[in-house]
Design a protein around this motif. Structure first.
Motif, PDB file in Angstrom:
ATOM      1  N   ALA A  46       9.489  11.416   5.077  1.00 34.86           N
ATOM      2  CA  ALA A  46      10.256  11.344   6.326  1.00 34.86           C
ATOM      3  C   ALA A  46      10.455  12.787   6.802  1.00 34.86           C
ATOM      4  N   GLY A  47      10.986  12.929   7.975  1.00 33.56           N
ATOM      5  CA  GLY A  47      11.310  14.262   8.473  1.00 33.56           C
ATOM      6  C   GLY A  47      10.087  15.055   8.873  1.00 33.56           C
ATOM      7  N   GLU A  48      10.195  16.364   8.642  1.00 35.76           N
ATOM      8  CA  GLU A  48       9.191  17.312   9.139  1.00 35.76           C
ATOM      9  C   GLU A  48       7.774  16.985   8.665  1.00 35.76           C
ATOM     10  N   LEU A  49       7.670  16.701   7.370  1.00 40.07           N
ATOM     11  CA  LEU A  49       6.346  16.459   6.794  1.00 40.07           C
ATOM     12  C   LEU A  49       5.677  15.248   7.456  1.00 40.07           C
ATOM     13  N   ALA A  50       6.479  14.209   7.717  1.00 39.35           N
ATOM     14  CA  ALA A  50       5.937  13.004   8.355  1.00 39.35           C
ATOM     15  C   ALA A  50       5.548  13.294   9.799  1.00 39.35           C
ATOM     16  N   GLU A  51       6.400  14.035  10.490  1.00 45.36           N
ATOM     17  CA  GLU A  51       6.130  14.318  11.913  1.00 45.36           C
ATOM     18  C   GLU A  51       4.901  15.197  12.094  1.00 45.36           C
ATOM     19  N   LYS A  52       4.702  16.117  11.139  1.00 44.24           N
ATOM     20  CA  LYS A  52       3.570  17.040  11.247  1.00 44.24           C
ATOM     21  C   LYS A  52       2.274  16.446  10.693  1.00 44.24           C
ATOM     22  N   ALA A  53       2.395  15.323   9.989  1.00 41.76           N
ATOM     23  CA  ALA A  53       1.218  14.756   9.312  1.00 41.76           C
ATOM     24  C   ALA A  53       0.164  14.313  10.321  1.00 41.76           C
ATOM     25  N   GLU A  54      -1.076  14.445   9.910  1.00 41.09           N
ATOM     26  CA  GLU A  54      -2.172  13.929  10.722  1.00 41.09           C
ATOM     27  C   GLU A  54      -2.222  12.423  10.538  1.00 41.09           C
ATOM     28  N   ARG A  55      -2.278  11.686  11.572  1.00 43.35           N
ATOM     29  CA  ARG A  55      -2.403  10.233  11.539  1.00 43.35           C
ATOM     30  C   ARG A  55      -1.435   9.566  10.534  1.00 43.35           C
ATOM     31  N   PRO A  56      -0.130   9.770  10.671  1.00 39.22           N
ATOM     32  CA  PRO A  56       0.797   9.087   9.740  1.00 39.22           C
ATOM     33  C   PRO A  56       0.761   7.573   9.954  1.00 39.22           C
ATOM     34  N   VAL A  57       0.952   6.846   8.882  1.00 38.41           N
ATOM     35  CA  VAL A  57       1.054   5.375   8.976  1.00 38.41           C
ATOM     36  C   VAL A  57       2.511   5.020   8.695  1.00 38.41           C
ATOM     37  N   TRP A  58       3.192   4.528   9.705  1.00 38.55           N
ATOM     38  CA  TRP A  58       4.641   4.305   9.596  1.00 38.55           C
ATOM     39  C   TRP A  58       4.954   2.984   8.898  1.00 38.55           C
ATOM     40  N   ILE A  59       5.974   3.032   8.042  1.00 44.49           N
ATOM     41  CA  ILE A  59       6.468   1.808   7.399  1.00 44.49           C
ATOM     42  C   ILE A  59       7.456   1.182   8.384  1.00 44.49           C
ATOM     43  N   ARG A  60       7.020   0.104   9.037  1.00 39.82           N
ATOM     44  CA  ARG A  60       7.846  -0.510  10.089  1.00 39.82           C
ATOM     45  C   ARG A  60       8.826  -1.527   9.546  1.00 39.82           C
ATOM     46  N   GLY A  61       8.486  -2.131   8.422  1.00 42.61           N
ATOM     47  CA  GLY A  61       9.387  -3.135   7.856  1.00 42.61           C
ATOM     48  C   GLY A  61       9.044  -3.420   6.403  1.00 42.61           C
ATOM     49  N   VAL A  62      10.065  -3.771   5.624  1.00 40.04           N
ATOM     50  CA  VAL A  62       9.836  -4.205   4.239  1.00 40.04           C
ATOM     51  C   VAL A  62      10.737  -5.393   3.947  1.00 40.04           C
ATOM     52  N   GLY A  63      10.314  -6.223   3.026  1.00 36.33           N
ATOM     53  CA  GLY A  63      11.154  -7.327   2.563  1.00 36.33           C
ATOM     54  C   GLY A  63      10.712  -7.685   1.162  1.00 36.33           C
ATOM     55  N   PHE A  64      11.630  -8.223   0.385  1.00 35.80           N
ATOM     56  CA  PHE A  64      11.236  -8.673  -0.953  1.00 35.80           C
ATOM     57  C   PHE A  64      12.180  -9.779  -1.379  1.00 35.80           C
ATOM     58  N   ALA A  65      11.687 -10.666  -2.234  1.00 33.83           N
ATOM     59  CA  ALA A  65      12.505 -11.791  -2.694  1.00 33.83           C
ATOM     60  C   ALA A  65      11.960 -12.330  -4.008  1.00 33.83           C
ATOM     61  N   HIS A  66      12.840 -12.926  -4.779  1.00 34.63           N
ATOM     62  CA  HIS A  66      12.461 -13.531  -6.058  1.00 34.63           C
ATOM     63  C   HIS A  66      12.765 -15.028  -6.033  1.00 34.63           C
ATOM     64  N   ASP A  67      11.853 -15.794  -6.575  1.00 38.85           N
ATOM     65  CA  ASP A  67      12.097 -17.227  -6.732  1.00 38.85           C
ATOM     66  C   ASP A  67      12.388 -17.501  -8.209  1.00 38.85           C
ATOM     67  N   SER A  68      12.734 -18.747  -8.529  1.00 36.57           N
ATOM     68  CA  SER A  68      13.051 -19.064  -9.921  1.00 36.57           C
ATOM     69  C   SER A  68      11.775 -19.350 -10.722  1.00 36.57           C
ATOM     70  N   TYR A  69      11.967 -19.591 -12.000  1.00 38.06           N
ATOM     71  CA  TYR A  69      10.869 -19.860 -12.940  1.00 38.06           C
ATOM     72  C   TYR A  69      10.026 -21.052 -12.456  1.00 38.06           C
ATOM     73  N   LEU A  70       8.752 -21.049 -12.809  1.00 40.44           N
ATOM     74  CA  LEU A  70       7.816 -21.994 -12.188  1.00 40.44           C
ATOM     75  C   LEU A  70       8.130 -23.480 -12.362  1.00 40.44           C
ATOM     76  N   THR A  71       8.837 -23.850 -13.441  1.00 41.47           N
ATOM     77  CA  THR A  71       9.134 -25.279 -13.619  1.00 41.47           C
ATOM     78  C   THR A  71      10.394 -25.697 -12.853  1.00 41.47           C
ATOM     79  N   GLU A  72      11.026 -24.728 -12.197  1.00 44.95           N
ATOM     80  CA  GLU A  72      12.299 -25.031 -11.531  1.00 44.95           C
ATOM     81  C   GLU A  72      12.226 -24.805 -10.016  1.00 44.95           C
ATOM     82  N   ARG A  73      11.011 -24.769  -9.479  1.00 47.25           N
ATOM     83  CA  ARG A  73      10.857 -24.580  -8.034  1.00 47.25           C
ATOM     84  C   ARG A  73       9.639 -25.344  -7.559  1.00 47.25           C
ATOM     85  N   THR A  74       9.509 -25.485  -6.251  1.00 48.74           N
ATOM     86  CA  THR A  74       8.312 -26.117  -5.735  1.00 48.74           C
ATOM     87  C   THR A  74       7.127 -25.167  -5.929  1.00 48.74           C
TER      88      THR A  74
END
Ligand code: ZN
Lengths: 161, 380
Positions: B217-245
């Motif tokens: 982030a910051g200066e290094l990102a702004e000065k970078a050639e062709r930066p690829v921006w992280i626009r969004g992240v998400g993560f989630a956990h489900d339960s053990y395989l015998t206890e979910r669809t």
């Protein structure tokens, strides 16, 4: 550069690291003992969660709602296959072909026993792979000598009504 | 997002069934290359997150000997013991906290040095399932595949088609090791039966390799050639395989919803130009189409048949070959993020897709894809 010395083992020490088994702790011991005692009476006991009502079979002392399932409820010995697979002619590494019946594919089924909300992974007998389907009704097949082992409930067969 | 964070460089080893190099040398090469490409030296200020696994490494605290090759000497380094996509997530958080501007993310393992089927058995419930000896990662995946295919009428040809697409795509990726130009569904269906309905060629075999990425982030990102921006992240956990669809990937769906909301994406099928998904088995890619909102529930097979996800389609998926082309435990998801970033930057050479502005990458771990991370990336 000096020749590298290769050894098959870097060092040998005596001892054991029980990865294939498990060091059973209080809840697991109590739970397995209760379950196995019930098997001797040809009963399946599940644990019901006081928080969300989910019935776990096999029983489990903790729930996703963070309550502690503590009410033993009897689960039926009939159930429904919700998914299945069977082994091919080739065995996946580590799972030996000999472990299935000779020349017959081993049919692995996920069974939802009536009165429970989770799956038990069992093997299906007395049926051919092409006869299995999702939704198939099955019943537990107890071994001839019930010793109160976890394997007592390892097998199901098509339900005969 | 609280700060604008960009991927500014990356590096990958070639992925191989049995690399003629130690894990330390593989990590050293990718870490050094990624730092150099970002214009950084070891003495510069950055934080490090590695993804590796004690069990696979055959020793406890497996990152202990990686301090030097990972460029972490006298820096704050810690590890994620799941997929490298989680390492990327933790690195992102360090930057979002404001305490760091730069993070070096590394994922690695070497399947050639351990019994690769064994961890797939050890992950199951020890009380009942492990003692039954019926579940391994392949039989569990087959139970998942059956539940999904049965619920929505997905055919074996459709699942085989995904594997064939990815094997053919991998043939254009010089880093991939599991590849077959011109592969077709019949060939995949005709390979040895693993656990019905999954054949050998529908599985992404584990291999050796490492990859690294620098985010800033910051200066290094702004000065970078062709930066690829992280626009969004998400993560989630489900339960053990015998206890979910098993017929849906709810943790992936939830992770994607969070990432899309952050990135301002309301219609993924028209707003996403390309995706790299972590499919340990071919059917999981079809399930991911649905969870990522590329098509409706149960429509994964028809969506694949429409050709949209082929490399000349409107929404190419796994142009790199995906996990099928190269599956390094602890690195596969991170490699998906890197491949997606390469497409946005125009670095993908023979596998480059034209006009990629927004891309999605996923990382998944746990039996039957229990846990999911989703990254949405964008160019300028
Ligand atoms: Zn509960």
């Amino acid at each position: 550069m000096a020749e590298m010395e290769y050894k098959k083992e870097t060092r040998s020490v005596e001892g054991s690291w029980p990865m294939e088994h498990w060091s059973w702790k209080f809840e697991s011991i109590a739970l397995i003992s209760k379950t196995r005692e019930a098997f001797k009476e040809k009963k399946l006991l599940g644990l019901k969660c006081p928080g969300c009502g989910l019935v776990y079979f096999p029983p489990k002392p903790y729930c996703r709602c963070m309550s502690e399932p503590d009410e033993w409820v009897e689960v039926k010995q009939q159930g429904t296959i919700t998914t299945y697979t069977f082994t091919g002619a080739w065995a996946y590494e580590g799972i030996k072909e000999e472990e299935g019946p000779a020349g017959e594919p081993l049919i692995i089924v996920g069974v939802n026993f009536d009165g429970s909300d989770t799956l038990t992974v069992c093997t299906l007998g007395e049926a051919k792979p092409e006869e299995v389907f999702v939704g198939m009704r099955v019943q537990l097949k107890w071994p001839e000598n019930i010793e109160g082992r976890l394997d007592d409930i390892a097998h199901v067969v098509p339900l005969r009504e | 997002m609280r700060r604008e964070v960009a991927i500014i460089s990356y590096a990958q080893t070639p992925y191989e069934a049995d690399a003629n190099a130690s894990r330390e040398m593989q990590v050293l090469k990718v870490a050094r290359e990624a730092l150099q490409a970002a214009g950084l030296k070891q003495e510069d200020r950055y934080t490090v997150v590695t993804a590796n696994n004690d069990y696979l490494d055959g020793r406890t605290i497996s990152n202990m000997r990686l301090v030097e090759p990972a460029g972490a000497w006298m820096k704050n380094e810690s590890k994620a013991e799941m997929d490298g996509a989680y390492a990327a997530l933790y690195g992102l958080w360090r930057i979002l906290s404001g305490d760091h501007d730069v993070a070096l993310i590394i994922g690695e393992s070497q399947a050639s040095v351990y019994a690769r089927w064994l961890p797939g058995i050890m992950m199951f419930d020890p009380t009942f399932d492990r003692q039954r000896w019926l579940l391994n990662e392949a039989s569990a995946a087959a139970l998942q595949a059956r539940a999904y295919m049965n619920a929505f009428g997905i055919s074996g040809e459709q699942v085989a088609g995904v594997a064939a697409k990815n094997l053919d795509n991998a043939s254009l990726n010089p880093l991939a090791h599991n590849k077959l130009a011109g592969a077709d569904a019949a060939k995949v269906l005709g390979s040895r039966m693993l656990y019905d309905p999954l054949t050998e060629m529908m599985m992404a075999p584990y291999c050796d390799g490492a990859c690294a990425m620098v985010i800033a982030a910051g200066e290094l990102a702004e000065k970078a050639e062709r930066p690829v921006w992280i626009r969004g992240v998400g993560f989630a956990h489900d339960s053990y395989l015998t206890e979910r669809t098993l017929k849906e990937m709810n943790s992936l769906r939830l992770a994607a919803e969070k990432a899309y909301a952050m990135a301002g994406i309301s219609d993924p099928s028209s707003q996403v130009d390309l995706a790299e998904v972590h499919e340990n088995f071919a059917h999981e890619e079809l399930m991911a189409y649905e969870a990522l909102g590329f098509c409706g529930k149960g429509e994964g097979g028809a969506f694949f048949d429409s050709g949209v996800t082929r490399r000349d389609g409107k929404l190419p998926v796994n142009v790199s070959g995906g996990a099928t082309g190269a599956n390094v435990v602890c690195a596969t998801g991170l490699a998906r993020i890197i491949e997606a970033a390469m497409q946005i930057r125009g670095d993908a050479e023979g596998r480059q897709v034209a006009g990629v502005k927004t891309a999605v990458a996923t990382g998944q771990t746990g039996p039957c894809a229990q846990e999911s991370v989703v990254f949405v990336l964008g160019g300028e």
